[in-house]
Write an enzyme that holds these catalytic residues in place. Structure first.
Site, PDB file in Angstrom:
ATOM      1  N   TYR A  10     -16.308 -17.354 -21.239  1.00 30.67           N
ATOM      2  CA  TYR A  10     -15.334 -17.611 -20.176  1.00 30.67           C
ATOM      3  C   TYR A  10     -15.894 -17.263 -18.795  1.00 30.67           C
ATOM      4  CZ  TYR A  10     -11.855 -18.045 -23.928  1.00 30.67           C
ATOM      5  OH  TYR A  10     -11.175 -18.435 -25.047  1.00 30.67           O
ATOM      6  N   ASP A  63     -15.830 -17.733 -38.369  1.00 28.99           N
ATOM      7  CA  ASP A  63     -15.018 -18.750 -39.065  1.00 28.99           C
ATOM      8  C   ASP A  63     -14.579 -18.228 -40.430  1.00 28.99           C
ATOM      9  OD1 ASP A  63     -17.720 -18.799 -39.762  1.00 28.99           O
ATOM     10  OD2 ASP A  63     -17.780 -20.945 -40.162  1.00 28.99           O
ATOM     11  N   ASP A 117     -10.113 -14.106 -28.682  1.00 33.60           N
ATOM     12  CA  ASP A 117      -8.945 -14.812 -28.173  1.00 33.60           C
ATOM     13  C   ASP A 117      -8.213 -15.491 -29.331  1.00 33.60           C
ATOM     14  OD1 ASP A 117      -7.192 -15.955 -26.412  1.00 33.60           O
ATOM     15  OD2 ASP A 117      -8.649 -17.232 -25.401  1.00 33.60           O
ATOM     16  N   LYS A 155     -21.134 -15.525 -34.700  1.00 35.02           N
ATOM     17  CA  LYS A 155     -21.691 -16.667 -35.429  1.00 35.02           C
ATOM     18  C   LYS A 155     -23.213 -16.566 -35.352  1.00 35.02           C
ATOM     19  CE  LYS A 155     -19.877 -20.310 -36.390  1.00 35.02           C
ATOM     20  NZ  LYS A 155     -19.674 -20.928 -37.737  1.00 35.02           N
ATOM     21  N   ASP A 178      -4.742 -13.968 -31.771  1.00 35.18           N
ATOM     22  CA  ASP A 178      -3.500 -14.735 -31.887  1.00 35.18           C
ATOM     23  C   ASP A 178      -3.176 -15.025 -33.341  1.00 35.18           C
ATOM     24  OD1 ASP A 178      -3.046 -14.726 -29.201  1.00 35.18           O
ATOM     25  OD2 ASP A 178      -2.923 -16.908 -28.983  1.00 35.18           O
TER      26      ASP A 178
END
Ligand code: NAD
Length: 367
Positions: free
Chosen positions: A141, A224, A248, A191, A252
């Site tokens: 970001y 993942d 992020d 990852k 959630d």
């Protein structure tokens, strides 16, 4: 040591839920001798209306000087069309940026009485108590280069995932410190199979672990696979530490395991100040809920649990944080339900103030 706290109620339901936290603050002073020097200021749309900016320099300076900031929520339709630089959310972003709050703590705890609110089966989530730790000030970001560029005869959108060793090391340390106060287990997610930044992340987390925290159990998972495991068997985790982007998404996902938005607290922590306490901002995950603002319907528990996090992480009052969380657990077990928590199993409908009063009564009963 004095305990200084800046309260920024903000917009919409922010002031309503914060009024209930005020009751808890008063109770802690009167009944537990845990006294706070509380100041209050504006943030968000209300600050724009009063001062033409979503956060004044004076409020920012105050936030930098206190032990902890507790924020309600910002925003609402009244300010939706304002220019980007004075939108209510800019006030919140300025706080996070200037206080350099790099560690975002998002607990996902499933209160037994609310297990049926989860989209998961009761047995998957009942008793769940995990902590997602998200790096908040670096990564994709913020990395450069970024932008939309012309390349040949088409446009290309670019963002850059970038992490320095020291950025990874400091969030890893926060994760291990948290784990030592919990179930002593950290799972780091990245990852590393497809990203060099993930390879470095895994190396640095392992180095910090081996050198400084060998007593904490460390595991690694690809993000993942982590998402899959979080939805399949979330109780296997204790602390999950991960980067800004994966955090992020995963925070959630974990939040929804627990049911209602009105129940979710958060903390964002920075480097230790001179008195040893970290820079800290505590806030509920929910927004200003304009659809129910001013109606006395909002659930104050997310904001109250955010204050419980402040007790634990800023004010060395873990026992009082436990007491407050137990009081919340008790009123829920007694069947009290704000509008967002009313479901097929019924319960006693209550408004914002009644919920706050019931939690104070449960605190009284705990003595
Ligand atoms: P929201 O979280 O405000 O509301 C989503 C839904 O959840 C609404 O139906 C609302 O009534 C309900 N809800 C939220 N908190 C609740 C509570 N404590 N008790 C009962 N019900 C609750 O999200 P939104 O509607 O997408 O955004 C509304 C405004 O809030 C927007 O201006 C948005 O920009 C802002 N916002 C602010 C923050 C923040 O201050 N950190 C976070 C998210 C959204």
């Amino acid at each position: 040591m004095t305990n200084t706290l800046l309260i920024l109620p903000g917009d919409g339901i922010g002031p309503e839920v914060m009024a209930e936290v005020r009751k808890i603050i008063d109770w802690m002073g009167a009944r537990r001798g845990l006294v706070f020097e509380v100041s209050e200021d504006l943030v968000g749309g209300c600050s724009y209306d009063a001062h033409g900016t979503p956060l004044t320099d004076a409020a920012m300076a105050k936030a930098q000087s206190v032990d902890a900031v507790l924020l309600g929520a910002v925003g609402g339709p009244k300010w939706d069309d304002l220019p980007f630089e004075v939108k209510p959310e800019r006030g919140l972003l300025r706080l996070r940026k200037e206080m350099d709050l790099y560690a975002n703590l998002r607990p996902a705890k499933c209160f037994d009485a609310l297990a049926d609110f989860s989209s998961m089966k009761r047995e998957v989530v009942a008793g769940l108590d995990i902590m997602i730790l998200r790096e908040l000030t670096s990564g994709i970001y913020f990395g450069e280069p970024r932008g939309i560029f012309e390349e040949g005869n088409e446009r290309v959108g670019i963002n850059t995932q970038r992490y320095t060793e020291s950025e990874i090391a400091r969030i890893a340390r926060t994760g291990f410190e948290l784990a030592r106060k919990r179930d002593n287990r950290v799972c780091s997610m990245e990852k590393a199979n497809v990203m060099e930044s993930g390879v470095l992340w895994r190396q640095v987390v392992t180095e910090i672990h081996d050198a400084e925290y060998p007593d904490v159990e460390l595991s690694h998972m690809y993000a993942d696979a982590g998402a899959m495991q979080l939805s399949r068997r979330p109780k296997q985790f204790d602390v999950i530490v991960t980067d800004n982007l994966f955090g992020d998404i995963l925070s959630d996902l974990a939040a929804m395991l627990t049911g209602s938005l009105g129940m979710l607290p958060s903390a964002s922590l920075g480097a230790p100040m001179e008195n040893g306490r970290p820079k800290a901002l505590y806030e509920p995950v929910h927004g200003s809920a304009p659809d129910i603002a001013g109606q006395g319907k909002a659930n104050p528990i997310a904001c109250i649990l955010s204050f419980a996090m402040a007790l634990r992480y800023s004010f060395d009052a873990g026992a009082e944080a436990d007491r407050l969380e137990a009081a919340v657990e008790k009123v829920l077990a007694d069947g009290l339900r704000t509008a967002d928590l009313t479901g097929p199993e019924g319960g006693t409908p209550v408004g914002t103030a009644e919920m706050g009063d019931a939690i104070v009564a449960a605190l009284d009963a705990s003595l």
